[in-house]
Motif scaffolding. Structure first.
Motif, PDB file in Angstrom:
ATOM      1  N   SER A  99     -10.507 -15.348  18.018  1.00 35.13           N
ATOM      2  CA  SER A  99     -10.946 -15.455  16.633  1.00 35.13           C
ATOM      3  C   SER A  99     -10.188 -14.488  15.736  1.00 35.13           C
ATOM      4  O   SER A  99      -9.895 -13.355  16.116  1.00 35.13           O
ATOM      5  CB  SER A  99     -12.450 -15.153  16.563  1.00 35.13           C
ATOM      6  OG  SER A  99     -12.883 -15.149  15.231  1.00 35.13           O
ATOM      7  N   ARG A 100      -9.899 -14.941  14.521  1.00 34.35           N
ATOM      8  CA  ARG A 100      -9.301 -14.061  13.509  1.00 34.35           C
ATOM      9  C   ARG A 100     -10.372 -13.329  12.705  1.00 34.35           C
ATOM     10  O   ARG A 100     -10.172 -12.204  12.283  1.00 34.35           O
ATOM     11  CB  ARG A 100      -8.430 -14.855  12.546  1.00 34.35           C
ATOM     12  CG  ARG A 100      -7.120 -15.311  13.108  1.00 34.35           C
ATOM     13  CD  ARG A 100      -6.264 -15.923  11.990  1.00 34.35           C
ATOM     14  NE  ARG A 100      -5.049 -16.482  12.499  1.00 34.35           N
ATOM     15  CZ  ARG A 100      -3.915 -15.793  12.627  1.00 34.35           C
ATOM     16  NH1 ARG A 100      -3.872 -14.540  12.291  1.00 34.35           N
ATOM     17  NH2 ARG A 100      -2.842 -16.386  13.105  1.00 34.35           N
ATOM     18  N   VAL A 106     -11.361 -11.832  21.407  1.00 35.90           N
ATOM     19  CA  VAL A 106     -11.728 -12.628  22.581  1.00 35.90           C
ATOM     20  C   VAL A 106     -13.206 -13.007  22.521  1.00 35.90           C
ATOM     21  O   VAL A 106     -13.572 -14.165  22.743  1.00 35.90           O
ATOM     22  CB  VAL A 106     -11.401 -11.862  23.886  1.00 35.90           C
ATOM     23  CG1 VAL A 106     -11.947 -12.595  25.092  1.00 35.90           C
ATOM     24  CG2 VAL A 106      -9.904 -11.657  24.014  1.00 35.90           C
ATOM     25  N   CYS A 107     -14.074 -12.056  22.222  1.00 36.59           N
ATOM     26  CA  CYS A 107     -15.516 -12.330  22.186  1.00 36.59           C
ATOM     27  C   CYS A 107     -15.869 -13.299  21.060  1.00 36.59           C
ATOM     28  O   CYS A 107     -16.734 -14.161  21.223  1.00 36.59           O
ATOM     29  CB  CYS A 107     -16.299 -11.037  22.029  1.00 36.59           C
ATOM     30  SG  CYS A 107     -16.164  -9.966  23.477  1.00 36.59           S
ATOM     31  N   LYS A 140     -17.426 -18.954  19.653  1.00 37.85           N
ATOM     32  CA  LYS A 140     -17.192 -20.285  19.078  1.00 37.85           C
ATOM     33  C   LYS A 140     -17.169 -21.359  20.154  1.00 37.85           C
ATOM     34  O   LYS A 140     -17.667 -22.458  19.970  1.00 37.85           O
ATOM     35  CB  LYS A 140     -15.876 -20.310  18.301  1.00 37.85           C
ATOM     36  CG  LYS A 140     -15.934 -19.595  16.994  1.00 37.85           C
ATOM     37  CD  LYS A 140     -14.613 -19.706  16.264  1.00 37.85           C
ATOM     38  CE  LYS A 140     -14.659 -18.934  14.967  1.00 37.85           C
ATOM     39  NZ  LYS A 140     -13.375 -18.989  14.263  1.00 37.85           N
ATOM     40  N   LEU A 141     -16.590 -21.037  21.293  1.00 37.41           N
ATOM     41  CA  LEU A 141     -16.472 -22.000  22.386  1.00 37.41           C
ATOM     42  C   LEU A 141     -17.820 -22.331  23.018  1.00 37.41           C
ATOM     43  O   LEU A 141     -18.129 -23.482  23.279  1.00 37.41           O
ATOM     44  CB  LEU A 141     -15.513 -21.462  23.449  1.00 37.41           C
ATOM     45  CG  LEU A 141     -15.256 -22.340  24.659  1.00 37.41           C
ATOM     46  CD1 LEU A 141     -14.461 -23.572  24.242  1.00 37.41           C
ATOM     47  CD2 LEU A 141     -14.506 -21.568  25.716  1.00 37.41           C
ATOM     48  N   SER A 142     -18.633 -21.299  23.226  1.00 36.70           N
ATOM     49  CA  SER A 142     -19.877 -21.490  23.968  1.00 36.70           C
ATOM     50  C   SER A 142     -21.104 -21.712  23.098  1.00 36.70           C
ATOM     51  O   SER A 142     -22.114 -22.211  23.581  1.00 36.70           O
ATOM     52  CB  SER A 142     -20.126 -20.277  24.867  1.00 36.70           C
ATOM     53  OG  SER A 142     -20.384 -19.135  24.069  1.00 36.70           O
ATOM     54  N   GLU A 192      -6.329 -18.206  16.970  1.00 33.85           N
ATOM     55  CA  GLU A 192      -6.545 -19.438  16.220  1.00 33.85           C
ATOM     56  C   GLU A 192      -5.645 -19.506  14.995  1.00 33.85           C
ATOM     57  O   GLU A 192      -5.200 -18.494  14.464  1.00 33.85           O
ATOM     58  CB  GLU A 192      -8.022 -19.580  15.830  1.00 33.85           C
ATOM     59  CG  GLU A 192      -8.502 -18.556  14.826  1.00 33.85           C
ATOM     60  CD  GLU A 192     -10.002 -18.667  14.560  1.00 33.85           C
ATOM     61  OE1 GLU A 192     -10.656 -19.503  15.173  1.00 33.85           O
ATOM     62  OE2 GLU A 192     -10.483 -17.892  13.734  1.00 33.85           O
ATOM     63  N   ASP A 193      -5.362 -20.708  14.548  1.00 39.71           N
ATOM     64  CA  ASP A 193      -4.463 -20.921  13.401  1.00 39.71           C
ATOM     65  C   ASP A 193      -5.127 -20.516  12.114  1.00 39.71           C
ATOM     66  O   ASP A 193      -6.293 -20.636  11.915  1.00 39.71           O
ATOM     67  CB  ASP A 193      -4.052 -22.387  13.322  1.00 39.71           C
ATOM     68  CG  ASP A 193      -3.255 -22.782  14.556  1.00 39.71           C
ATOM     69  OD1 ASP A 193      -2.604 -21.915  15.125  1.00 39.71           O
ATOM     70  OD2 ASP A 193      -3.302 -23.966  14.922  1.00 39.71           O
TER      71      ASP A 193
END
Length: 116
Positions: free
Chosen positions: A63-64, A72-73, A78-80, A115-116
């Motif tokens: 994440s930015r 990373v966290c 966002k993923l989980s 992420e972009d």
């Protein structure tokens, strides 16, 4: 019975004349269709197959916005769907228990793109 064993058994029955061409095709389609939904096939699926696990792993990005160190966290959050603070606690706990949390965090920081 694995899919390959089932297909071999069906081919043997078809070859001996027990199954007609149409019955063999339907049975083969049933076996292949059921095998595509097993959890083992998700591990080896291609990203184009639409397997949710593979698509989720391919979408994993650091994440930015939600970051303290490397993001990373925030990316795991966002993923989980879990909060980023939960993942921070997990990494701190793993680090204090055996030191593996720090190593895992650093590896994810290096190998997971931002992420972009």
């Amino acid at each position: 019975m694995s899919d390959s064993e089932e297909l071999n058994r069906l081919a043997d029955l078809h070859q001996r004349g027990v199954l007609s061409d149409e019955e063999f095709a339907k049975a083969k389609e049933r076996v292949l269709g059921a095998g595509a939904r097993t959890s083992a096939s998700y591990a080896y699926a291609t990203p184009q197959s639409g397997a949710p696990v593979v698509n989720a792993l391919n979408a994993f990005r650091r994440s930015r916005e939600d970051r303290w160190i490397g993001g990373v966290c925030g990316g795991l959050a966002k993923l989980s769907g879990l909060a980023a603070w939960f993942w921070r606690i997990v990494f701190v706990a793993l680090t204090t228990c055996a030191g593996g949390g720090l190593l895992l965090y650093v590896l994810l920081w290096i190998f997971v793109p931002i992420e972009d």
